[in-house]
Design an enzyme around this catalytic site. Structure first.
Site, PDB file in Angstrom:
ATOM      1  NE  ARG A  18       1.887   2.016   2.373  1.00 47.37           N
ATOM      2  CZ  ARG A  18       2.078   2.890   3.353  1.00 47.37           C
ATOM      3  NH1 ARG A  18       1.740   2.618   4.604  1.00 47.37           N
ATOM      4  NH2 ARG A  18       2.615   4.075   3.113  1.00 47.37           N
ATOM      5  N   GLY A  19       5.764   1.668   2.620  1.00 47.75           N
ATOM      6  CA  GLY A  19       6.420   2.915   3.027  1.00 47.75           C
ATOM      7  C   GLY A  19       7.925   2.680   2.941  1.00 47.75           C
ATOM      8  NE  ARG A  61       5.842  -1.411  -3.504  1.00 45.41           N
ATOM      9  CZ  ARG A  61       5.127  -0.439  -2.951  1.00 45.41           C
ATOM     10  NH1 ARG A  61       5.106  -0.293  -1.636  1.00 45.41           N
ATOM     11  NH2 ARG A  61       4.422   0.389  -3.691  1.00 45.41           N
ATOM     12  CB  CYS A 127       0.945   8.795   0.163  1.00 45.80           C
ATOM     13  SG  CYS A 127       1.175   7.001   0.158  1.00 45.80           S
ATOM     14  CG  ASP A 196       8.720   5.588  -2.136  1.00 44.37           C
ATOM     15  OD1 ASP A 196       7.769   6.308  -1.778  1.00 44.37           O
ATOM     16  OD2 ASP A 196       8.795   4.371  -1.902  1.00 44.37           O
ATOM     17  CE  LYS A 207       1.762   5.478  -3.021  1.00 47.79           C
ATOM     18  NZ  LYS A 207       1.918   4.189  -3.745  1.00 47.79           N
ATOM     19  CE  LYS A 232      12.558   7.087   3.412  1.00 47.19           C
ATOM     20  NZ  LYS A 232      11.484   7.765   4.147  1.00 47.19           N
TER      21      LYS A 232
HETATM   22  C1  RUB Z   1       4.364   5.176   0.265  1.00 50.04           C
HETATM   23  C2  RUB Z   1       4.878   6.545  -0.044  1.00 50.04           C
HETATM   24  C3  RUB Z   1       5.485   7.323   1.095  1.00 50.04           C
HETATM   25  C4  RUB Z   1       7.009   7.105   1.082  1.00 50.04           C
HETATM   26  C5  RUB Z   1       7.680   7.627   2.342  1.00 50.04           C
HETATM   27  O1  RUB Z   1       4.021   4.435  -0.883  1.00 50.04           O
HETATM   28  O2  RUB Z   1       4.891   6.995  -1.169  1.00 50.04           O
HETATM   29  O3  RUB Z   1       5.260   8.697   0.930  1.00 50.04           O
HETATM   30  O4  RUB Z   1       7.305   5.722   0.957  1.00 50.04           O
HETATM   31  O5  RUB Z   1       7.219   6.906   3.460  1.00 50.04           O
HETATM   32  P1  RUB Z   1       3.534   2.913  -0.716  1.00 50.04           P
HETATM   33  P2  RUB Z   1       8.046   6.886   4.851  1.00 50.04           P
HETATM   34  O6  RUB Z   1       2.352   2.918   0.186  1.00 50.04           O
HETATM   35  O7  RUB Z   1       3.236   2.472  -2.115  1.00 50.04           O
HETATM   36  O8  RUB Z   1       4.702   2.136  -0.131  1.00 50.04           O
HETATM   37  O9  RUB Z   1       8.226   8.321   5.240  1.00 50.04           O
HETATM   38  O10 RUB Z   1       7.166   6.112   5.774  1.00 50.04           O
HETATM   39  O11 RUB Z   1       9.349   6.208   4.587  1.00 50.04           O
END
Ligand code: RUB
Length: 310
Positions: A18-19, A61, A127, A196, A207, A232
Site C-alpha cells: 500500500r501507499g 485500486r 496516514c 496519491d 488519505k 503522482k
Molecule cells: C496511503 C496514503 C499515502 C499516499 C502517499 O493510503 O494516502 O499518504 O499513498 O504515500 P493507503 P507514499 O494506505 O490507503 O494506500 O508517499 O508512500 O507514496
C-alpha cells in the site's frame, strides 16, 4: 492468467502492498517479471497479453494515479514495437527505470523537504507516506531536534506504521487520534503529508481526513506541505477526467453485528484537498505551488499531447 500479475494485483487490492509509491513500483516490477518469464515469441500476442496484464493491475485500486503512470511508463514502447524482442526488452528496461527513478525521487524530496524544517520545530503528518516520512527522517539525520504528531488514520490505522517508521529513524513521535488534529494544531509549525494523485488544478487526493488536516492547518496559520513525486501528477485530469475515490468494505469500519441492521456505513478511503489549502508541493524537481502543476505536466508530456490526448 499470470501468477505474478494476479498475486501483485491481489496484494495491492488487499493492501498488503500500500501507499501510492509502493503500489506503482509493485505494478511496474510485476510487468518486468512478466516480460522476463514470458514463454512465447509472437509480437502481436505479446502486445495483447501485456495490455491485458496492465488492465488487471490497474483494476486493483482506482485512486492513485501513480499506478497508472508507472504502468503506462513501463509499457509505453510496446504498442509501437516492430519485433518481439524489442517489445519485451522495452518492458524490462522501462519498468526497471521507473522503479529506480521513483526511489531516487523520494531521496531528493527528503533532502529538499528537510531544508524547510528548523531545529526545535513541531510537525504533523497524516496516514503513512514514504515521501513525507523521508523528509522527517532526513531532518533528524541532519541533527535537527524535531517533534512529530502522527495521526492514527482510521480505519486501517496506518499511523501505527508511521510511528514505528519514525521511531526507528530516531524521531520523537506522538500518536494522536484523528479527531485530535484541530486541538493539537495550535502547537504545530508545519504539516507534511503524501499524495496519491495531484490534479492539473493543484488539488491533492490523499488519505481520507487529509482535507480536514489541511483546513485545521489553514485555520491555525500552519504551513501545509505535500510531498509528492511528479509521477503522482495526473495528466488525465487536464482533459477533464475526475479522480475516482475508492470506497472500501464496511467491515473495515464496524464489526459484524455491532450496529443495527439497516444502518448504512460509508467508507471513502481518500479525499480531495483544494489547492487553496496547500502552501508547497515538494517534488524531486523542487518546491512548487499548486498553480505550477499544470505547467510541469505539459512540459513532461510535450506539446504534442494536445493533438494526441492521453
Ligand atoms: C496511503 C496514503 C499515502 C499516499 C502517499 O493510503 O494516502 O499518504 O499513498 O504515500 P493507503 P507514499 O494506505 O490507503 O494506500 O508517499 O508512500 O507514496
Amino acid at each position: 492468467m499470470n501468477d505474478i500479475i494476479t498475486t501483485t494485483a491481489s496484494d495491492i487490492r488487499e493492501m498488503r502492498v500500500r501507499g501510492a509509491g509502493k503500489i506503482a513500483r509493485a505494478g511496474a516490477s510485476a510487468l518486468v517479471s512478466f516480460a522476463e518469464s514470458y514463454a512465447g515469441s509472437d509480437l502481436e500476442i505479446f502486445k495483447s497479453d501485456v495490455n491485458k496484464m496492465a488492465e488487471v493491475l490497474l483494476s486493483s485500486r482506482p485512486t492513485a494515479v501513480s499506478l497508472w503512470n508507472g504502468i503506462r511508463y513501463t509499457i509505453k514502447e510496446v504498442d509501437s514495437a516492430e519485433a518481439f524482442s524489442t517489445a519485451r526488452e522495452s518492458v524490462i528496461l522501462n519498468g526497471n527505470a521507473f522503479v529506480k527513478s521513483s526511489e531516487e525521487a523520494v531521496q531528493k524530496i527528503a533532502k529538499i523537504g528537510a531544508k524547510r524544517i528548523s531545529d526545535g520545530e513541531i510537525l504533523m503528518t497524516h496516514c503513512n507516506s514514504s515521501a513525507a516520512i523521508s523528509v522527517l527522517a532526513e531532518a533528524v539525520r541532519q541533527g535537527k531536534d524535531i517533534k512529530v504528531y502522527a495521526t492514527e488514520s482510521r480505519p486501517w490505522r496506518q499511523g501505527i506504521l508511521t510511528v514505528k517508521d519514525l521511531h526507528k529513524a530516531g524521531v520523537d513521535v506522538t500518536l494522536i487520534i484523528d479527531s485530535a488534529v484541530r486541538s493539537v494544531m495550535s502547537k504545530v509549525d508545519r504539516v507534511f503529508v503524501g499524495a496519491d494523485t495531484i490534479t492539473s488544478s493543484g488539488s491533492l487526493i490523499n488519505k481520507i481526513g487529509t482535507s480536514q488536516v489541511a483546513m485545521a492547518a489553514h485555520g491555525a496559520g500552519v504551513e501545509f506541505n505535500v510531498c509528492s513525486e511528479t509521477y503522482k501528477f495526473s495528466p488525465k485530469t487536464m482533459f477533464g477526467d475526475t479522480v475516482t475515490i475508492e470506497e472500501r468494505n464496511i467491515d473495515e469500519v464496524v464489526k459484524p453485528g455491532e450496529i443495527p441492521e439497516g444502518v448504512k456505513v460509508f467508507n471513502p478511503v481518500f479525499d480531495s484537498t483544494p489547492a487553496g489549502y496547500i502552501d508547497n508541493i515538494i517534488t524531486e524537481l523542487g518546491i512548487m505551488s499548486p498553480g505550477s502543476v499544470y505547467g510541469v505536466m505539459v512540459k513532461q508530456l510535450g506539446e504534442s499531447v494536445f493533438e494526441k490526448g492521453i
